[in-house]
Design a protein around this motif. Structure first.
Motif, PDB file in Angstrom:
ATOM      1  N   GLY A 155       0.821  -1.307  -0.074  1.00  0.00           N
ATOM      2  CA  GLY A 155      -0.106   0.017   0.179  1.00  0.00           C
ATOM      3  C   GLY A 155       0.721   1.229   0.066  1.00  0.00           C
ATOM      4  O   GLY A 155       2.049   1.270   0.008  1.00  0.00           O
ATOM      5  N   VAL A 156       0.440   2.604  -0.064  1.00  0.00           N
ATOM      6  CA  VAL A 156       1.005   3.556   0.078  1.00  0.00           C
ATOM      7  C   VAL A 156       1.788   3.808   1.365  1.00  0.00           C
ATOM      8  O   VAL A 156       2.673   4.132   1.342  1.00  0.00           O
ATOM      9  CB  VAL A 156      -0.239   4.753  -0.124  1.00  0.00           C
ATOM     10  CG1 VAL A 156       0.524   6.066   0.150  1.00  0.00           C
ATOM     11  CG2 VAL A 156      -0.706   4.806  -1.491  1.00  0.00           C
ATOM     12  N   THR A 157       1.069   3.338   2.401  1.00  0.00           N
ATOM     13  CA  THR A 157       1.601   3.186   3.593  1.00  0.00           C
ATOM     14  C   THR A 157       1.206   1.830   4.240  1.00  0.00           C
ATOM     15  O   THR A 157       0.274   1.394   3.893  1.00  0.00           O
ATOM     16  CB  THR A 157       1.143   4.248   4.796  1.00  0.00           C
ATOM     17  OG1 THR A 157      -0.279   3.999   5.145  1.00  0.00           O
ATOM     18  CG2 THR A 157       1.491   5.571   4.346  1.00  0.00           C
ATOM     19  N   LEU A 158       2.038   1.481   5.225  1.00  0.00           N
ATOM     20  CA  LEU A 158       1.481   0.016   6.002  1.00  0.00           C
ATOM     21  C   LEU A 158       0.174  -0.015   6.790  1.00  0.00           C
ATOM     22  O   LEU A 158      -0.679  -0.657   6.404  1.00  0.00           O
ATOM     23  CB  LEU A 158       2.755  -0.158   7.010  1.00  0.00           C
ATOM     24  CG  LEU A 158       2.527  -1.610   7.715  1.00  0.00           C
ATOM     25  CD1 LEU A 158       2.177  -2.757   6.846  1.00  0.00           C
ATOM     26  CD2 LEU A 158       3.536  -1.854   8.600  1.00  0.00           C
ATOM     27  N   ALA A 159      -0.179   1.305   7.275  1.00  0.00           N
ATOM     28  CA  ALA A 159      -1.630   1.571   7.652  1.00  0.00           C
ATOM     29  C   ALA A 159      -2.741   1.441   6.791  1.00  0.00           C
ATOM     30  O   ALA A 159      -3.558   0.757   6.988  1.00  0.00           O
ATOM     31  CB  ALA A 159      -1.678   2.921   8.600  1.00  0.00           C
ATOM     32  N   ALA A 160      -2.389   2.174   5.468  1.00  0.00           N
ATOM     33  CA  ALA A 160      -3.411   2.149   4.346  1.00  0.00           C
ATOM     34  C   ALA A 160      -3.398   0.686   3.788  1.00  0.00           C
ATOM     35  O   ALA A 160      -4.619   0.117   3.454  1.00  0.00           O
ATOM     36  CB  ALA A 160      -2.954   2.817   3.497  1.00  0.00           C
ATOM     37  N   HIS A 161      -2.399  -0.002   3.861  1.00  0.00           N
ATOM     38  CA  HIS A 161      -2.506  -1.607   3.209  1.00  0.00           C
ATOM     39  C   HIS A 161      -3.214  -2.376   4.150  1.00  0.00           C
ATOM     40  O   HIS A 161      -4.334  -2.974   3.947  1.00  0.00           O
ATOM     41  CB  HIS A 161      -0.961  -1.993   3.220  1.00  0.00           C
ATOM     42  CG  HIS A 161      -0.677  -3.476   3.123  1.00  0.00           C
ATOM     43  ND1 HIS A 161      -0.730  -4.211   1.958  1.00  0.00           N
ATOM     44  CD2 HIS A 161      -0.497  -4.373   3.954  1.00  0.00           C
ATOM     45  CE1 HIS A 161      -0.627  -5.330   2.073  1.00  0.00           C
ATOM     46  NE2 HIS A 161      -0.502  -5.610   3.145  1.00  0.00           N
ATOM     47  N   ASP A 162      -3.078  -2.090   5.762  1.00  0.00           N
ATOM     48  CA  ASP A 162      -3.823  -2.988   6.739  1.00  0.00           C
ATOM     49  C   ASP A 162      -5.318  -2.558   6.634  1.00  0.00           C
ATOM     50  O   ASP A 162      -6.095  -3.329   6.505  1.00  0.00           O
ATOM     51  CB  ASP A 162      -3.250  -2.786   7.950  1.00  0.00           C
ATOM     52  CG  ASP A 162      -1.923  -3.260   8.178  1.00  0.00           C
ATOM     53  OD1 ASP A 162      -1.452  -4.282   7.182  1.00  0.00           O
ATOM     54  OD2 ASP A 162      -1.118  -3.054   9.176  1.00  0.00           O
ATOM     55  N   ALA A 163      -5.562  -1.389   6.393  1.00  0.00           N
ATOM     56  CA  ALA A 163      -6.885  -0.935   6.336  1.00  0.00           C
ATOM     57  C   ALA A 163      -7.572  -1.390   5.358  1.00  0.00           C
ATOM     58  O   ALA A 163      -8.771  -1.834   5.402  1.00  0.00           O
ATOM     59  CB  ALA A 163      -7.060   0.576   6.595  1.00  0.00           C
TER      60      ALA A 163
END
Length: 176
Positions: A155-163
């Motif tokens: 993802g763009v960020t790890l948090a965005a990937h997880d979301a």
């Protein structure tokens, strides 16, 4: 014989090492290429595709970073995936936005000829184009098992990937 599909989403130079590249995207290239090369069903690719008018689009106004302009090196699949595409003579869906209506329609047509056993998605970016394509496919083929291989996405960020993975799980898409 199974009728399985692997969708490789936007593994393009601009998303890996170009204007929107990330270390996470670079880290999955070899594994995605290996998965696509070894997959025993049909492999298809999507390619984010913009033209000179990108800045005038809603996406261009919200993300004012030139990327994936048709005919540029950043628009091309990364070499490892381009080799797989060429070797397997894979279909490519160029898409002007996050999800590909053309891909979803094509999969519905394939399913009407011979029922699809499963569809798997891998690629970039989990939180934008992977989730968009997964939801379009799920809406059009709700009874076909659909999965996303999380270790073969970034993802763009790890948090965005997880979301995005959580969103897909909520929509009954299997996340591996």
């Amino acid at each position: 014989m199974a009728n399985d599909f692997l969708i490789v989403v936007d593994m393009q130079t601009d998303f890996v090492s170009g204007s929107l590249g990330t270390p996470e995207a670079r880290s999955i290239v070899a594994a995605v290429a290996e998965r696509a090369a070894a997959f025993e069903g049909t492999v298809v690719f999507t390619r984010d595709t913009h033209d000179a008018c990108y800045a005038d689009t809603q996406e261009g106004r919200c993300l004012p970073v030139a990327h994936c302009r048709r005919g540029t090196s950043g628009w091309e699949l990364v070499d490892e995936l381009e080799h797989v595409r060429r070797d397997r003579d894979c279909l490519v869906f160029d898409k002007p936005s996050f999800g590909s209506l053309e891909l979803a329609t094509w999969l519905v047509e394939q399913d009407s000829v011979e029922p699809i056993d499963s569809i798997e998605l891998v690629g970039l970016c989990t939180d934008i184009c992977v989730v968009s394509n997964a939801l379009l496919i799920k809406a059009n083929l709700p009874e076909v098992p659909l999965r996303v291989e999380s270790s073969l996405c970034a993802g763009v960020t790890l948090a965005a990937h997880d979301a995005a993975l959580a969103t897909m799980r909520s929509c009954q898409i299997e996340v591996l």
